[in-house]
Scaffold this active site. Structure first.
Site, PDB file in Angstrom:
ATOM      1  N   LYS A 135      21.933  61.443  51.665  1.00  0.00           N
ATOM      2  CA  LYS A 135      21.378  60.429  50.765  1.00  0.00           C
ATOM      3  C   LYS A 135      19.981  60.022  51.223  1.00  0.00           C
ATOM      4  CE  LYS A 135      22.492  55.928  51.406  1.00  0.00           C
ATOM      5  NZ  LYS A 135      21.375  54.980  51.512  1.00  0.00           N
ATOM      6  N   ASN A 136      19.837  59.756  52.528  1.00  0.00           N
ATOM      7  CA  ASN A 136      18.575  59.194  53.004  1.00  0.00           C
ATOM      8  C   ASN A 136      17.453  60.222  53.115  1.00  0.00           C
ATOM      9  OD1 ASN A 136      19.741  56.739  52.954  1.00  0.00           O
ATOM     10  ND2 ASN A 136      19.968  56.511  55.171  1.00  0.00           N
ATOM     11  N   ARG A 192      16.704  49.219  48.134  1.00  0.00           N
ATOM     12  CA  ARG A 192      15.449  49.044  48.866  1.00  0.00           C
ATOM     13  C   ARG A 192      14.553  50.288  48.806  1.00  0.00           C
ATOM     14  NH1 ARG A 192      12.898  46.022  52.868  1.00  0.00           N
ATOM     15  NH2 ARG A 192      11.789  47.285  54.378  1.00  0.00           N
ATOM     16  N   CYS A 201      21.027  46.682  50.798  1.00  0.00           N
ATOM     17  CA  CYS A 201      22.125  46.101  51.567  1.00  0.00           C
ATOM     18  C   CYS A 201      21.638  44.855  52.307  1.00  0.00           C
ATOM     19  CB  CYS A 201      22.633  47.105  52.597  1.00  0.00           C
ATOM     20  SG  CYS A 201      23.722  48.362  51.926  1.00  0.00           S
ATOM     21  N   ARG A 211      14.610  42.493  56.357  1.00  0.00           N
ATOM     22  CA  ARG A 211      14.002  43.718  55.838  1.00  0.00           C
ATOM     23  C   ARG A 211      12.687  43.470  55.076  1.00  0.00           C
ATOM     24  NH1 ARG A 211      18.547  47.646  53.533  1.00  0.00           N
ATOM     25  NH2 ARG A 211      17.322  49.217  54.552  1.00  0.00           N
ATOM     26  N   PRO A 212      11.649  43.030  55.790  1.00  0.00           N
ATOM     27  CA  PRO A 212      10.364  42.768  55.149  1.00  0.00           C
ATOM     28  C   PRO A 212       9.613  44.056  54.795  1.00  0.00           C
ATOM     29  CG  PRO A 212      10.192  42.419  57.515  1.00  0.00           C
ATOM     30  CD  PRO A 212      11.614  42.778  57.234  1.00  0.00           C
ATOM     31  N   VAL A 213       8.426  43.907  54.148  1.00  0.00           N
ATOM     32  CA  VAL A 213       7.634  45.098  53.782  1.00  0.00           C
ATOM     33  C   VAL A 213       6.245  45.073  54.418  1.00  0.00           C
ATOM     34  CG1 VAL A 213       8.847  45.583  51.619  1.00  0.00           C
ATOM     35  CG2 VAL A 213       6.884  44.028  51.611  1.00  0.00           C
ATOM     36  N   LEU A 227       5.045  46.284  57.108  1.00  0.00           N
ATOM     37  CA  LEU A 227       4.543  47.548  57.678  1.00  0.00           C
ATOM     38  C   LEU A 227       4.009  48.477  56.594  1.00  0.00           C
ATOM     39  CD1 LEU A 227       7.388  48.199  60.298  1.00  0.00           C
ATOM     40  CD2 LEU A 227       5.148  47.146  60.691  1.00  0.00           C
ATOM     41  N   VAL A 272       8.864  50.953  64.772  1.00  0.00           N
ATOM     42  CA  VAL A 272       9.252  52.187  64.068  1.00  0.00           C
ATOM     43  C   VAL A 272       9.937  51.833  62.746  1.00  0.00           C
ATOM     44  CG1 VAL A 272      10.678  54.267  64.164  1.00  0.00           C
ATOM     45  CG2 VAL A 272       9.582  53.431  66.236  1.00  0.00           C
ATOM     46  N   SER A 273       9.460  52.412  61.663  1.00  0.00           N
ATOM     47  CA  SER A 273      10.099  52.205  60.358  1.00  0.00           C
ATOM     48  C   SER A 273      10.213  53.541  59.639  1.00  0.00           C
ATOM     49  CB  SER A 273       9.286  51.223  59.507  1.00  0.00           C
ATOM     50  OG  SER A 273       9.656  51.341  58.143  1.00  0.00           O
ATOM     51  N   VAL A 274      11.429  53.879  59.256  1.00  0.00           N
ATOM     52  CA  VAL A 274      11.667  55.119  58.526  1.00  0.00           C
ATOM     53  C   VAL A 274      10.935  55.066  57.176  1.00  0.00           C
ATOM     54  CG1 VAL A 274      13.455  56.556  57.454  1.00  0.00           C
ATOM     55  CG2 VAL A 274      13.898  55.447  59.658  1.00  0.00           C
ATOM     56  N   ASP A 317      23.137  53.324  61.382  1.00  0.00           N
ATOM     57  CA  ASP A 317      24.013  53.614  60.235  1.00  0.00           C
ATOM     58  C   ASP A 317      25.392  54.121  60.664  1.00  0.00           C
ATOM     59  OD1 ASP A 317      22.026  52.816  58.551  1.00  0.00           O
ATOM     60  OD2 ASP A 317      21.433  54.828  57.905  1.00  0.00           O
ATOM     61  N   ILE A 328      18.377  47.350  65.551  1.00  0.00           N
ATOM     62  CA  ILE A 328      17.510  47.645  64.396  1.00  0.00           C
ATOM     63  C   ILE A 328      17.547  46.514  63.352  1.00  0.00           C
ATOM     64  CG2 ILE A 328      16.917  49.329  62.595  1.00  0.00           C
ATOM     65  CD1 ILE A 328      16.762  50.611  65.343  1.00  0.00           C
ATOM     66  N   ARG A 359      27.698  54.048  46.830  1.00  0.00           N
ATOM     67  CA  ARG A 359      26.252  54.236  47.020  1.00  0.00           C
ATOM     68  C   ARG A 359      25.963  55.387  47.969  1.00  0.00           C
ATOM     69  NH1 ARG A 359      23.124  49.043  48.704  1.00  0.00           N
ATOM     70  NH2 ARG A 359      21.511  50.605  48.509  1.00  0.00           N
TER      71      ARG A 359
HETATM   72  C1  EPZ Z   1      16.256  53.468  56.508  1.00  0.00           C
HETATM   73  O1  EPZ Z   1      16.012  52.176  56.017  1.00  0.00           O
HETATM   74  C2  EPZ Z   1      17.603  53.875  55.961  1.00  0.00           C
HETATM   75  N1  EPZ Z   1      17.545  53.876  54.503  1.00  0.00           N
HETATM   76  C3  EPZ Z   1      18.665  52.906  56.456  1.00  0.00           C
HETATM   77  O2  EPZ Z   1      19.914  53.337  55.960  1.00  0.00           O
HETATM   78  C4  EPZ Z   1      18.668  52.913  57.975  1.00  0.00           C
HETATM   79  O3  EPZ Z   1      19.594  51.958  58.439  1.00  0.00           O
HETATM   80  C5  EPZ Z   1      17.283  52.592  58.504  1.00  0.00           C
HETATM   81  O4  EPZ Z   1      16.305  53.492  57.930  1.00  0.00           O
HETATM   82  C6  EPZ Z   1      17.167  52.670  60.009  1.00  0.00           C
HETATM   83  O5  EPZ Z   1      17.540  53.949  60.433  1.00  0.00           O
HETATM   84  C7  EPZ Z   1      17.112  54.965  53.872  1.00  0.00           C
HETATM   85  O6  EPZ Z   1      16.681  55.941  54.469  1.00  0.00           O
HETATM   86  C8  EPZ Z   1      17.181  54.965  52.391  1.00  0.00           C
HETATM   87  P1  EPZ Z   1      13.379  50.825  58.610  1.00  0.00           P
HETATM   88  P2  EPZ Z   1      14.570  51.522  56.135  1.00  0.00           P
HETATM   89  O7  EPZ Z   1      12.164  50.514  57.830  1.00  0.00           O
HETATM   90  O8  EPZ Z   1      13.543  52.574  56.008  1.00  0.00           O
HETATM   91  C9  EPZ Z   1      11.939  46.523  60.052  1.00  0.00           C
HETATM   92  C10 EPZ Z   1      21.936  53.135  54.793  1.00  0.00           C
HETATM   93  O9  EPZ Z   1      23.007  52.523  55.071  1.00  0.00           O
HETATM   94  N2  EPZ Z   1      10.836  46.570  59.097  1.00  0.00           N
HETATM   95  O10 EPZ Z   1      13.353  51.966  59.552  1.00  0.00           O
HETATM   96  O11 EPZ Z   1      14.565  50.390  55.185  1.00  0.00           O
HETATM   97  C11 EPZ Z   1      13.307  46.416  59.390  1.00  0.00           C
HETATM   98  O12 EPZ Z   1      13.583  45.100  58.970  1.00  0.00           O
HETATM   99  C12 EPZ Z   1      20.602  52.477  55.026  1.00  0.00           C
HETATM  100  O13 EPZ Z   1      21.903  54.276  54.314  1.00  0.00           O
HETATM  101  C13 EPZ Z   1       9.871  45.598  59.173  1.00  0.00           C
HETATM  102  O14 EPZ Z   1       9.924  44.695  60.009  1.00  0.00           O
HETATM  103  O15 EPZ Z   1      14.618  50.985  57.624  1.00  0.00           O
HETATM  104  C14 EPZ Z   1      14.205  46.914  60.477  1.00  0.00           C
HETATM  105  O16 EPZ Z   1      14.454  45.876  61.402  1.00  0.00           O
HETATM  106  C15 EPZ Z   1      20.720  51.029  55.393  1.00  0.00           C
HETATM  107  N3  EPZ Z   1       8.824  45.644  58.273  1.00  0.00           N
HETATM  108  C16 EPZ Z   1      13.363  47.989  61.165  1.00  0.00           C
HETATM  109  O17 EPZ Z   1      12.001  47.732  60.766  1.00  0.00           O
HETATM  110  C17 EPZ Z   1       8.725  46.632  57.340  1.00  0.00           C
HETATM  111  O18 EPZ Z   1       7.767  46.613  56.562  1.00  0.00           O
HETATM  112  C18 EPZ Z   1      13.711  49.411  60.790  1.00  0.00           C
HETATM  113  O19 EPZ Z   1      13.810  49.516  59.377  1.00  0.00           O
HETATM  114  C19 EPZ Z   1       9.706  47.642  57.299  1.00  0.00           C
HETATM  115  C20 EPZ Z   1      10.769  47.595  58.197  1.00  0.00           C
END
Ligand code: EPZ
Length: 430
Positions: free
Chosen positions: A22-23, A102, A126, A131-133, A135, A173-175, A317, A339, A409
């Site tokens: 999915k991801n 998201r 979820c 989960r801010p934006v 970054l 780090v943000s995916v 996850d 995380i 989902r």
């Molecule tokens: C991805 O979410 C995955 N979703 C998540 O899977 C997964 O848990 C997560 O990466 C971590 O591995 C998809 O790939 C669709 P992040 P993402 O940005 O990209 C913070 C599932 O169950 N952050 O890596 O949203 C954030 O709050 C889902 O399939 C900021 O602070 O995760 C978190 O603490 C749930 N500012 C950390 O970074 C930002 O602008 C990592 O989040 C962006 C993120």
């Protein structure tokens, strides 16, 4: 509303086909907006999140067909889907659509790169943390975009002549933000260097697909990704990589119930850290020609401590599922979530099955119990809900998991896959 009814106690034996991730599918689908040509994705899982993103892409002007048929007609396991965005007809991604998931926020990257502007609602998804934006905003601003937030929308505008390549190092780090910056930079003028990039296999898969579309990306899978901008991207055909979270989830299910299962079509290299933790709990895991074999015959479940971390660390996850496994260990284990700050909602539901878990900040202490007893429980988010299913499989008697739309989902044909291996799992409608 549908519920999942589980009668626990059976070992799992057989073969479970692992679906496309999915991801990985979600960012790959979004990447199709970068070209007016057709992007064909194979091994796309049939999931509620994928269907939701199909609706969102359609709103921007994408024409989508499944296995040569129109969307919505295709049923069944992972499918081949064709995405063609000849013209972008709308650069706004509205609240009604984005608030449900998201990852749909990520359309901001391709829309901005291709059309020079995007107006995207702040996301939902979820409820596992704030989960801010920030970054995303910083990364796109580094590429020269002007960003404003107005009425719940992020409005981004590229400079005259398009985005400009830049060096940017993520403070965290943000995916998602790595996906977005990588996509946006493919069409920027000049070279972009992303520092502290996410190294997840899904980032590598996206880079591979973008390169097949004509992008020039190197270093994906390491912390430094370099993108040389090109004028345009073309279509391509790409196979979505196997779902490492689904793989780990079923591996943990077998480790918990006992049995012998081959997880077909997956690759151990995608989840080394998690498999190592499962091994330490007492299961045998071997790579086979077609995937991974997981065996646990007798013997108790050993306690194992884990700390979630970005890839290659233990994935957040899989944290809930591993906690499910640890509830029946023969000792005390600790699980630390680094995380997301609110990803322990499964704790109180697991307690309903008889688990003994106490929380102290971001660490859960799990005292293994000999028996879990079936009970009605409620799914709170995608991965939490599947941890309840796993625990239900290993509990005595009947467990019903309500709010199963969370499961839909992210887990393709969960009941069918488990039933074929001897579990008693069915979907019941009220
Ligand atoms: C991805 O979410 C995955 N979703 C998540 O899977 C997964 O848990 C997560 O990466 C971590 O591995 C998809 O790939 C669709 P992040 P993402 O940005 O990209 C913070 C599932 O169950 N952050 O890596 O949203 C954030 O709050 C889902 O399939 C900021 O602070 O995760 C978190 O603490 C749930 N500012 C950390 O970074 C930002 O602008 C990592 O989040 C962006 C993120």
């Amino acid at each position: 509303m549908d519920r999942i009814r589980i009668v626990g106690g059976n070992e799992l034996r057989g073969i479970i086909p692992i679906s496309g991730a999915k991801n990985a599918a979600l960012p790959l689908m979004i990447a199709s907006l970068l070209t007016d040509d057709t992007l064909t994705l194979e091994n796309v899982p049939h999931l509620a999140d994928v269907e939701q993103l199909i609706r969102i892409l359609g709103n921007h002007g994408a024409d989508i067909s499944v296995n040569g048929r129109r969307e919505r007609q295709g049923e069944g396991y992972s499918r081949t889907v064709h995405f063609t965005s000849r013209n972008i007809v709308d650069t706004t991604a509205p609240y009604e659509l984005v608030s449900k998931m998201r990852a749909s926020f990520w359309v901001i990257g391709p829309l901005l790169a291709r059309e020079g502007k995007a107006r995207v609602s702040l996301p939902g998804g979820c409820a596992i943390g704030t989960r801010p934006v920030d970054l995303f905003i910083e990364a796109l601003a580094a590429l020269g975009a002007k960003i404003e937030i107005d009425g719940g929308y992020v409005e981004a505008t590229a400079p005259e002549g398009g985005l400009i390549g830049a060096r940017y190092t993520f403070p965290k780090v943000s995916v998602g933000a790595t996906h977005v910056m990588m996509m946006a930079a493919t069409l920027a003028r000049g070279t972009t260097v992303i520092g502290n990039a996410a190294r997840e296999p899904e980032v590598q898969d996206l880079a591979k697909c973008l390169n097949a579309m004509g992008a020039k990306i190197s270093g994906a899978g390491t912390s430094t990704v370099t993108i040389e901008g090109v004028d345009q991207l073309s279509g391509a055909r790409h196979r979505v990589l196997p779902d490492r979270i689904e793989t780990g989830t079923y591996a943990m299910a077998v480790a918990m119930t006992g049995g012998d299962v081959v997880l077909e079509g997956t690759d151990a290299a995608l989840l080394d850290t998690a498999l190592e933790a499962i091994r330490r709990s007492g299961a045998e895991i071997t790579s086979t020609e077609s995937g991974i074999r997981v065996v646990r015959n007798g013997g108790g479940i050993k306690p194992v401590d884990v700390v979630t971390d970005p890839f290659p660390g233990f994935p957040t996850d899989l944290q809930a599922q591993f906690m499910g496994l640890m509830t029946k260990s023969n000792g005390i284990s600790h699980i630390t979530e680094t995380i997301f700050e609110n990803r322990f909602m499964h704790v109180q539901e697991l307690a309903r099955l008889g688990a003994k878990i106490s929380l102290s900040g971001q660490t859960a202490k799990i005292e293994g119990v000999e028996r879990l007893r079936g009970a009605p429980v409620m799914a709170t988010d995608l991965r939490a809900s599947v941890s309840l299913v796993i625990a239900g499989l290993a509990a005595e008697g009947e467990t019903t998991v309500s709010r199963v739309y969370h499961l839909d989902r992210g887990f393709e044909r969960l009941e069918e896959k488990l039933t074929r291996c001897g579990a008693v799992v069915e979907r019941v409608s009220d």
